[in-house]
Structure formats: structure tokens, C-alpha cells
Design a protein around this motif. Structure first.
Motif, PDB file in Angstrom:
ATOM      1  N   PHE A  62       0.826  -1.201   0.000  1.00 34.80           N
ATOM      2  CA  PHE A  62       0.000   0.000   0.000  1.00 34.80           C
ATOM      3  C   PHE A  62       0.868   1.262   0.000  1.00 34.80           C
ATOM      4  N   CYS A  63       1.923   1.279   0.815  1.00 33.78           N
ATOM      5  CA  CYS A  63       2.787   2.458   0.901  1.00 33.78           C
ATOM      6  C   CYS A  63       3.579   2.680  -0.391  1.00 33.78           C
ATOM      7  N   HIS A  64       3.889   1.604  -1.123  1.00 30.54           N
ATOM      8  CA  HIS A  64       4.577   1.766  -2.400  1.00 30.54           C
ATOM      9  C   HIS A  64       3.722   2.530  -3.405  1.00 30.54           C
ATOM     10  N   PHE A  65       2.396   2.476  -3.233  1.00 28.08           N
ATOM     11  CA  PHE A  65       1.490   3.142  -4.159  1.00 28.08           C
ATOM     12  C   PHE A  65       1.346   4.636  -3.875  1.00 28.08           C
ATOM     13  N   LEU A  66       1.829   5.091  -2.716  1.00 25.02           N
ATOM     14  CA  LEU A  66       1.613   6.480  -2.297  1.00 25.02           C
ATOM     15  C   LEU A  66       2.790   7.366  -2.702  1.00 25.02           C
ATOM     16  N   PRO A  67       2.536   8.643  -2.973  1.00 17.99           N
ATOM     17  CA  PRO A  67       3.665   9.564  -3.145  1.00 17.99           C
ATOM     18  C   PRO A  67       4.363   9.789  -1.809  1.00 17.99           C
ATOM     19  N   GLY A  68       5.680   9.968  -1.866  1.00 14.95           N
ATOM     20  CA  GLY A  68       6.426  10.207  -0.643  1.00 14.95           C
ATOM     21  C   GLY A  68       7.265   8.994  -0.259  1.00 14.95           C
ATOM     22  N   PRO A  69       8.038   9.102   0.823  1.00 10.18           N
ATOM     23  CA  PRO A  69       8.945   8.022   1.255  1.00 10.18           C
ATOM     24  C   PRO A  69       8.168   6.845   1.853  1.00 10.18           C
ATOM     25  N   GLU A  70       8.258   5.683   1.213  1.00  3.65           N
ATOM     26  CA  GLU A  70       7.450   4.545   1.635  1.00  3.65           C
ATOM     27  C   GLU A  70       7.848   4.036   3.016  1.00  3.65           C
ATOM     28  N   ALA A  71       9.143   4.126   3.379  1.00  2.00           N
ATOM     29  CA  ALA A  71       9.556   3.631   4.684  1.00  2.00           C
ATOM     30  C   ALA A  71       8.953   4.481   5.807  1.00  2.00           C
ATOM     31  N   GLN A  72       8.951   5.789   5.639  1.00  2.00           N
ATOM     32  CA  GLN A  72       8.368   6.664   6.664  1.00  2.00           C
ATOM     33  C   GLN A  72       6.864   6.431   6.771  1.00  2.00           C
TER      34      GLN A  72
END
Length: 435
Positions: free
Chosen positions: A56-66
Motif C-alpha cells: 500500500f505504501c509503495h502506491f503512495l507519493p512520498g517516502p514509503e519507509a516513513q
């Protein structure tokens, strides 16, 4: 894998602070650290939950780890847990790179300092090549993926199209392809039924509303007190726009950021973006923190009516705010939808296409870095709609070429870590700087 009871809030804060201080090595190392601390050692979330949130975080703009850190905190202790873990992931690195940015601004004209960064720039070139190969190997699975990457590279390198337009175009192509031929993007039909629980619209709208007000608040203050001609307004506006198109992490937007910061706004001198990335590589936290370096120099060099240091601090703070507040908004607004979004085939297609295009974007960044780091001069050549910035061969910096070759050998052949390579090459820069 056994999942234990959720930790107390105090325990979550302690572990979050530990992760924030140890999160070196870019997103891969940071995600691996969180997996070990949260899933393997403490069992606070399950393997399945962790991987679903990571996708899910890979799909979002911005740093995925944060954003993954924010999601873990949200999952365990709601909004306050998300704020605690997300902020503690950012704050240690932000403080370190702020101090390094202040030192850089004050010492940039010193001979020894310039020599030190000759080695750092050369190492950054090898690091970016490594990132390109790693991301390409993970993202380019089908011929269409490769075509999208090549198209993005040509659009940026040859036709100078705006980065946001390239990202948007790739997303629209992926959205359309997923509706008819999802196999071209390597997507499989999901036969599992979607969740039957009520849609969490109230939570989403509340998070977006509160987040948008907080995001805009400092910009409103800058507008009221300083106006639209001040550097703070331009810094805040630029990085606000960048925050919503930062798919693929820091590497994907560095060349666009550098182009705007150098050519459009005059905040940086040519080659200084490589210096900033070198600083970001040596600090914990997300690499996108390089935006703070750019913001500090912008405020330091156009501080009126403040002193240079105060102007730099205000610009760095504003840059960090507008860059990371959206990351919290995305998580708090859309985390309740994770299970439903996993069934959205068209959305997955659009984001898969963007991921492929990001490879072309990073390839353009690699070319941009190579030209501006290895050569002292460039010349612009135009053929109709095609515009190229070519290096002047006689301006090759042999010191940088030698150190970059050494860095490549250390990284690719000897498998050395980024921090030792940066240290070795920075020392080589100091030595060669006096020859």
C-alpha cells in the motif's frame, strides 16, 4: 508467526526512537530494520499485515519507509501512535541534516571543504547507478513496463517535459491498460471477494480536512507576512507541489528538483544537489530529506528581512513541514481502505505504470548527475523539439572520474556498504584536492 499483544504507547515510543536513530541505508535497509524490530522480534504486527501495508505504501507519493512506520504506529495506537512513530522516524535525520546543511552553507567556499565534496559527489554517482539497477530489476517485468520506462526517459532527457506531466501520463496509460489487458502490466485477477464492512468515509474526510488545514497553515502565514515574492513562499509552494508527485522516492525527483532549484529559482549552484544527496545518504531517515538541504540553502542565500542563518532555518523548517505532512495525511486518510484498495484493479494498473516510468526518471537523473559531476562545462544543442545538454569533453574532471570508478568497484565488485564507501571516497577527494 506468532503475533503478541499490542505494546504500550510508551514502549512504542521507545522502539520508534531506536528505529529512527538507526534507519540508515535508504528504504530497503529501513524497511528491513522495521521488519526485524516489529515483526520478527516483537510480533506486534503479522507478516501478512506488514507486507500488505508495505504494498500500500509503495502506491503512495512520498517516502514509503516513513509511511510504513506511520502505518505501524496507527495500527497499534491509532492517530497518536502514527504521529509518534512517523515523527520519530523523521526527526533524528532531520536534525542531523539540518546541522550538516548549516555547516555546508558556511564552509562551502573553503578549499578543503570543496575537496571533501569532490569525493562525495563521485560516490553519489555510483550510488545512483546502483539504485537505478536495483529498481529496474524489481519494476521492469513486462515489455510494457520497459516501454514506459524508455518513454519516460526520452520525455525528460530529450524533450524536457515536466516531471509531473510524465508521471500523470504514465498513470493514465496504466489505468486504461488495466481495464482491458491487465496482463500487460503483470497484474493478476483477484478472485477474493471485497470486504463487506462499511466504507470508512468519515475517517477519511476528517483526516483530509484536518491535514489540509495543518498543511496550509504555515503557507498562509508566509503569504500574509511576506507575500508571494519572498523566497519562503516560493520554497513552500514548490515543495508542496513536489510532495504530491514524489512517486518512486527521492531518486525519482532529484533531477527535476535540481533543475528547478538551479535554473528556475537560483537556490543552488550546479553540482550542489549531488552534495545534498551525499549528506542525506550519511544520515538516518528518508533520503527525501535532501529537500531540507535545498530549502536551507534557498533561505540562507535570500534571507531578507532575516539574517542568513534565520532565513535558512525558517526555509528548512517550512520545507520539512510541507514535504512530510502529506505523508501523514495519506496514511490516516487511506489506511482504513487498505483491504478495499487491494481489489482496485485499475488503480493498481495506474500505479504499476508509474513505478515503471520512475525507472526512466531515475535513468534521466543518472545521466544528469554523470554530466554535471564528471564535467565542468556543458553545451545545449537543439534539433527541433529535441533539446540536449551535452558535456564538453575537454572539461572532464579526472579526479572525479577516478574516484567515481573507485566507488563503483567498491560498491559493485567488493559489495561495500554506502557509509564506508562515502568515507573512503571523501578522504580520496581531500588527498586529490591538494594535488
Amino acid at each position: 508467526m506468532q503475533v503478541f499483544a499490542a505494546p504500550s504507547f510508551e514502549e512504542l515510543v521507545r522502539v520508534s526512537a531506536r528505529i529512527g536513530c538507526l534507519s540508515f541505508g535508504g528504504p530497503a535497509g529501513q524497511i528491513a530494520l522495521m521488519h526485524r524490530e516489529i515483526v520478527e522480534e516483537r510480533g506486534w504486527v503479522s507478516e501478512e499485515q506488514f507486507l500488505q501495508a508495505l504494498n500500500f505504501c509503495h502506491f503512495l507519493p512520498g517516502p514509503e519507509a516513513q509511511q510504513l512506520a506511520t502505518w505501524i504506529g496507527w495500527k497499534l495506537h491509532g492517530v497518536r501512535g502514527g504521529l509518534a512513530m512517523g515523527l520519530l522516524f523523521v526527526i533524528p535525520g532531520a536534525l542531523v541534516i539540518l546541522g550538516l546543511s548549516m555547516l555546508y552553507a558556511l564552509a562551502a567556499d573553503l578549499r578543503w571543504f570543496a575537496a571533501l565534496f569532490v569525493g562525495i559527489k563521485a560516490t553519489v554517482l555510483a550510488i545512483v547507478v546502483q539504485a537505478l539497477l536495483r529498481i529496474a530489476g524489481r519494476a521492469l517485468k513486462t515489455p510494457l513496463h520497459k516501454a514506459l520506462a524508455a518513454g519516460a526517459f526520452l520525455a525528460l532527457a530529450a524533450f524536457a517535459l515536466p516531471f509531473p506531466l510524465v508521471v500523470l501520463g504514465a498513470g493514465l496509460i496504466g489505468f486504461a491498460v488495466a481495464a482491458t489487458r491487465p496482463d500487460l502490466l503483470g497484474l493478476k485477477n483477484d478472485s477474493t471477494p471485497p470486504p463487506t464492512t462499511p466504507r470508512p468515509w468519515t475517517l477519511t474526510l476528517r483526516a483530509i480536512g484536518i491535514g489540509a488545514v495543518l498543511w496550509a497553515a504555515p503557507m498562509i502565514a508566509v503569504l500574509a507576512l511576506l507575500g508571494t515574492d519572498h523566497a519562503l513562499w516560493k520554497v513552500g509552494l514548490f515543495f508542496s507541489k513536489l510532495a504530491v508527485v514524489t512517486f518512486g522516492g527521492a531518486y525519482a525527483v532529484l533531477s527535476y528538483m535540481a533543475q528547478q532549484a538551479v535554473d528556475t529559482y537560483g537556490w543552488l549552484r550546479p553540482g550542489e544537489m549531488a552534495d545534498g544527496l551525499g549528506l542525506a545518504e550519511t544520515t538516518p531517515g528518508p533520503l527525501i530529506m535532501v529537500t531540507q538541504f535545498v530549502g536551507y540553502l534557498a533561505g540562507f542565500r535570500a534571507p531578507e528581512p532575516f539574517s542568513p542563518v534565520v532565513g535558512g532555518l525558517l526555509a528548512a523548517g517550512l520545507t520539512t513541514w510541507v514535504t512530510f505532512v502529506p505523508c501523514f495525511i495519506w496514511i490516516f486518510a487511506f489506511a482504513p481502505w487498505i483491504e478495499r484498495l487491494s481489489h482496485a484493479q485499475k488503480l493498481k494498473g495506474g500505479l504499476a505504470a508509474i513505478t515503471a516510468a520512475v525507472v526512466g526518471v531515475i535513468a534521466n537523473l543518472t545521466l544528469w548527475f554523470a554530466i554535471h559531476v564528471l564535467f565542468r562545462q556543458t553545451s545545449d544543442v537543439a534539433f527541433g523539439p529535441v533539446s540536449l545538454s551535452l558535456p564538453v569533453p575537454q572539461s572532464l574532471d579526472w579526479r572525479v572520474a577516478l574516484i567515481a570508478t573507485t566507488a563503483a568497484v567498491l560498491i559493485f565488485a567488493m559489495r561495500k556498504g554506502i557509509l564506508p564507501v562515502l568515507g573512503i571516497c571523501a578522504a580520496a577527494g581531500l588527498v586529490l584536492g591538494w594535488i
